[in-house]
Scaffold this active site. Sequence first.
Site, PDB file in Angstrom:
ATOM      1  N   LYS A  86       0.893  -1.151   0.000  1.00 38.81           N
ATOM      2  CA  LYS A  86       0.000   0.000   0.000  1.00 38.81           C
ATOM      3  C   LYS A  86       0.937   1.207   0.000  1.00 38.81           C
ATOM      4  CE  LYS A  86      -4.110  -2.002   0.592  1.00 38.81           C
ATOM      5  NZ  LYS A  86      -5.247  -1.820  -0.340  1.00 38.81           N
ATOM      6  N   LYS A 136     -12.703  -9.494  -6.414  1.00 39.53           N
ATOM      7  CA  LYS A 136     -13.123  -9.698  -5.023  1.00 39.53           C
ATOM      8  C   LYS A 136     -14.583 -10.109  -5.085  1.00 39.53           C
ATOM      9  CE  LYS A 136      -9.958  -6.418  -2.886  1.00 39.53           C
ATOM     10  NZ  LYS A 136      -9.775  -5.073  -2.320  1.00 39.53           N
TER      11      LYS A 136
HETATM   12 MG   LIG Z   1      -6.779  -2.845  -4.050  1.00 40.89          MG
END
Ligand SMILES: [Mg+2]
Length: 366
Positions: free
Chosen positions: A161, A260
């Site tokens: 991230k 997802k």
């Molecule tokens: Mg992502």
Amino acid sequence: MEIDSIHLRKIELPLKVPFVTHQATLEKRPLIIVEVKDTGGRTGYGEVTAFPHPFYTYETIATAWHVLEEQLIPIVLRNEIDHPVEFPKLNKSIQGHPMAKAGLEGALWDLYGKQQQKSLSELLGGVRKSVAAGAVLSLTDSLEEDVGLLKKEGFQRFKLKVVKGNEIEAIQAVKTIDPYLPIMIDANGQYTESDMGHLHTLDKLGLTMIEQPFQAGDFYLHRRLQRAISTPVCLDESVMSVHDAQQALELESCQIINIKISRVGGMTAAQMIHDYCQERGVPVWCGGMVESGISKAHNLAVASLPNFSIPGDLSGSGRYFHKDIIHPEIVMNRGEIAVPQEPGIGVEVDDDYLEEVTQKSRTFHR
Ligand SMILES: [Mg+2]
């Protein structure tokens, strides 16, 4: 499927360390667990992985609870459903709210597998008995130290991230541990058109991909970037439906899609996106939501499909939590996680611990 009742629980799982991105800090992980019971006493489990605040997508735990109790659960209880793929057709009139839909559909898939005595992987047409594990490093992680440990544990891919402006420093820190580690970055949509030149500089760093550089909904800037750089662009937040995936590939806005189950509205949509990408020769991988073992088991099943050819955000129960709500917990062994082979999601729920972490619940009868 002879559904008798549906039980909703809001739970909260303590995290080992806060999960931090440029948008938010997660100190604890609230989740909604959906239990669908049939008249034979079997229970199917699903999970809503929305976050407490709408920083990732617009959904939250509160909006999902509302849509489930007011809209989605009544649909299931007033219809006869023979197979989980019927649920997306029945809920078509409800706009959006993919995570709420996915949580309930997930419970239907688990129950259906248990009724048919087939694992979810087998029902979907999975081809792998184990899948590759990939690590996600949030902004709290000490990169040098944690990547070293995770590499030793066997993780096969490292996703960082990042914060705009600090990416090169972060990537270089990881490369000092091993210059050949497969590294990707996840921007969670933080760049804008004025960062196009900056993103060009990241093209020289040998990243396996850049995930979601621009905001969701913007297929135009992703297309411009993908045409200009050789590093694959991967879309996450932008793909909230099968139609979004079709647009992304038709417009050549990316070369990889992160699937997802929750973000795309459920297992049926996830499988359709997988199949569409496979036909187009576009690889996919399974994204994670800092979720419990119930979601992890669903993820492992979908990741056993053939075109999930890139390691996903798949880790064992112990990566984020001291204790999981399933047993035995999911474990990684030499960079691989076994795909459960027992009926349904193939894991047992720890009823006592589930009860202990439950904050509120409601039962709905037919
Ligand atoms: Mg992502």
